[in-house]
Design a protein around this motif. Structure first.
Motif, PDB file in Angstrom:
ATOM      1  N   ILE A 242      12.319   3.459  -4.985  1.00  0.00           N
ATOM      2  CA  ILE A 242      11.254   4.419  -4.727  1.00  0.00           C
ATOM      3  C   ILE A 242      11.659   5.391  -3.618  1.00  0.00           C
ATOM      4  O   ILE A 242      11.851   4.978  -2.473  1.00  0.00           O
ATOM      5  CB  ILE A 242       9.952   3.699  -4.332  1.00  0.00           C
ATOM      6  N   PRO A 243      11.760   6.682  -3.974  1.00  0.00           N
ATOM      7  CA  PRO A 243      11.965   7.687  -2.918  1.00  0.00           C
ATOM      8  C   PRO A 243      10.604   8.070  -2.336  1.00  0.00           C
ATOM      9  O   PRO A 243       9.655   8.289  -3.070  1.00  0.00           O
ATOM     10  CB  PRO A 243      12.603   8.858  -3.672  1.00  0.00           C
ATOM     11  N   PHE A 244      10.504   8.125  -1.023  1.00  0.00           N
ATOM     12  CA  PHE A 244       9.231   8.480  -0.391  1.00  0.00           C
ATOM     13  C   PHE A 244       9.087   9.986  -0.216  1.00  0.00           C
ATOM     14  O   PHE A 244       8.000  10.503  -0.136  1.00  0.00           O
ATOM     15  CB  PHE A 244       9.080   7.785   0.960  1.00  0.00           C
ATOM     16  N   GLY A 245      10.200  10.695  -0.133  1.00  0.00           N
ATOM     17  CA  GLY A 245      10.156  12.139   0.037  1.00  0.00           C
ATOM     18  C   GLY A 245      10.447  12.845  -1.268  1.00  0.00           C
ATOM     19  O   GLY A 245      10.344  12.274  -2.354  1.00  0.00           O
ATOM     20  N   SER A 246      10.839  14.099  -1.160  1.00  0.00           N
ATOM     21  CA  SER A 246      11.115  14.904  -2.351  1.00  0.00           C
ATOM     22  C   SER A 246      12.605  15.078  -2.593  1.00  0.00           C
ATOM     23  O   SER A 246      13.007  15.893  -3.416  1.00  0.00           O
ATOM     24  CB  SER A 246      10.441  16.268  -2.206  1.00  0.00           C
ATOM     25  N   ASN A 247      13.427  14.299  -1.897  1.00  0.00           N
ATOM     26  CA  ASN A 247      14.872  14.478  -1.997  1.00  0.00           C
ATOM     27  C   ASN A 247      15.442  14.162  -3.378  1.00  0.00           C
ATOM     28  O   ASN A 247      16.528  14.621  -3.711  1.00  0.00           O
ATOM     29  CB  ASN A 247      15.593  13.638  -0.930  1.00  0.00           C
TER      30      ASN A 247
ATOM     31  N   GLU B 150       0.833  -1.206   0.000  1.00  0.00           N
ATOM     32  CA  GLU B 150       0.000   0.000   0.000  1.00  0.00           C
ATOM     33  C   GLU B 150       0.867   1.255   0.000  1.00  0.00           C
ATOM     34  O   GLU B 150       0.620   2.194  -0.761  1.00  0.00           O
ATOM     35  CB  GLU B 150      -0.923  -0.012   1.220  1.00  0.00           C
ATOM     36  N   LYS B 151       1.879   1.297   0.846  1.00  0.00           N
ATOM     37  CA  LYS B 151       2.752   2.467   0.907  1.00  0.00           C
ATOM     38  C   LYS B 151       3.522   2.621  -0.404  1.00  0.00           C
ATOM     39  O   LYS B 151       3.657   3.725  -0.925  1.00  0.00           O
ATOM     40  CB  LYS B 151       3.735   2.341   2.074  1.00  0.00           C
ATOM     41  N   THR B 152       3.999   1.522  -0.954  1.00  0.00           N
ATOM     42  CA  THR B 152       4.723   1.571  -2.219  1.00  0.00           C
ATOM     43  C   THR B 152       3.856   2.151  -3.319  1.00  0.00           C
ATOM     44  O   THR B 152       4.271   3.058  -4.043  1.00  0.00           O
ATOM     45  CB  THR B 152       5.190   0.153  -2.622  1.00  0.00           C
ATOM     46  N   MET B 153       2.661   1.651  -3.468  1.00  0.00           N
ATOM     47  CA  MET B 153       1.810   2.094  -4.569  1.00  0.00           C
ATOM     48  C   MET B 153       1.354   3.540  -4.386  1.00  0.00           C
ATOM     49  O   MET B 153       1.184   4.258  -5.366  1.00  0.00           O
ATOM     50  CB  MET B 153       0.616   1.157  -4.747  1.00  0.00           C
ATOM     51  N   SER B 154       1.224   3.999  -3.145  1.00  0.00           N
ATOM     52  CA  SER B 154       0.843   5.400  -2.938  1.00  0.00           C
ATOM     53  C   SER B 154       1.990   6.337  -3.300  1.00  0.00           C
ATOM     54  O   SER B 154       1.761   7.474  -3.697  1.00  0.00           O
ATOM     55  CB  SER B 154       0.402   5.628  -1.495  1.00  0.00           C
ATOM     56  N   LYS B 155       3.221   5.864  -3.212  1.00  0.00           N
ATOM     57  CA  LYS B 155       4.387   6.696  -3.506  1.00  0.00           C
ATOM     58  C   LYS B 155       4.822   6.616  -4.967  1.00  0.00           C
ATOM     59  O   LYS B 155       5.421   7.556  -5.480  1.00  0.00           O
ATOM     60  CB  LYS B 155       5.566   6.299  -2.610  1.00  0.00           C
TER      61      LYS B 155
END
Length: 160
Positions: free
Chosen positions: A67-72, A4-9
Motif C-alpha cells: 500500500i502506497p500512502f502517497g501519490s508516488n 485504520e490507516k491501512t483501510m483509509s489508504k
C-alpha cells in the motif's frame, strides 16, 4: 498493524501481488477488508473471476498487499489496474522485491506491506445482494471471489 490507516489508504489503490509457480503478477485493488477471524488477523481481497490474478491465486498459496500512502505510485496503480498481466509484464511497471515470509513478492516504494497465507476462498453469491448493489457493481454478474489471507507478516517500508 495500523488497520485504520491501512483501510483509509486502500481506497486510493493498493497492489495485490501473487506468485504461482514461476509466474508473478500484481493488480490494483481498491476494496479489501481486515479483521480478526478464527482468532487470527486476516486480510480479505476480492478478485473477479476473469482476472489473470485470480488464475494465479487459484494455484498459489499466498499473496501480498503493498500500500502506497502517497501519490508516488499513482501511474503504476493506474497501469496495473487497467492492463492484464497476460498482455504485459508487470515487472516492467513496478519493481517486485522479495517479501519476508511468503513466496509472493511485495512492491518496492510502498509504505505498508501485508503478507498473507491463503486459508479460504469463496465466490460471492450475488443473487443475495440488494438490487442497487448488483446493478451498480455487477451488471455482468461477474461476482468476486473472496480470498481470505491470514496475515503472517506486516511491516512498513522502514521495516517496522
Amino acid at each position: 498493524m495500523n488497520m485504520e490507516k491501512t483501510m483509509s489508504k486502500i481506497k486510493n489503490g493498493a497492489f495485490l501481488s501473487v506468485r504461482s509457480r514461476t509466474k508473478v503478477n500484481t493488480m490494483t485493488i481498491g476494496w479489501g477488508y481486515m479483521g480478526i477471524m478464527w482468532n487470527k488477523p486476516y486480510f480479505m481481497v476480492l478478485v473477479r473471476p476473469h482476472r489473470y490474478t485470480n488464475e494465479l491465486l487459484e494455484n498459489g498459496e499466498d499473496f501480498t498487499v503493498s500500500i502506497p500512502f502517497g501519490s508516488n505510485l499513482n501511474k503504476e496503480l493506474g497501469i496495473c489496474g487497467t492492463k492484464s498481466g497476460i498482455d504485459i509484464d508487470k515487472s516492467e511497471i513496478v519493481e517486485f522485491v522479495p517479501s519476508k515470509l511468503t513466496k509472493s513478492p511485495v512492491i518496492k516504494g510502498c509504505d505498508m506491506y501485508y503478507e498473507c497465507k491463503i486459508r479460504f476462498k469463496q465466490l460471492m453469491n450475488g443473487e443475495e445482494f440488494p438490487e442497487d448493489v448488483k446493478s451498480a457493481n455487477y451488471p455482468q454478474k461477474d461476482y468476486h471471489y473472496m480470498y481470505f489471507g491470514e496475515i503472517i507478516e506486516c511491516y512498513s517500508n522502514d521495516g517496522k
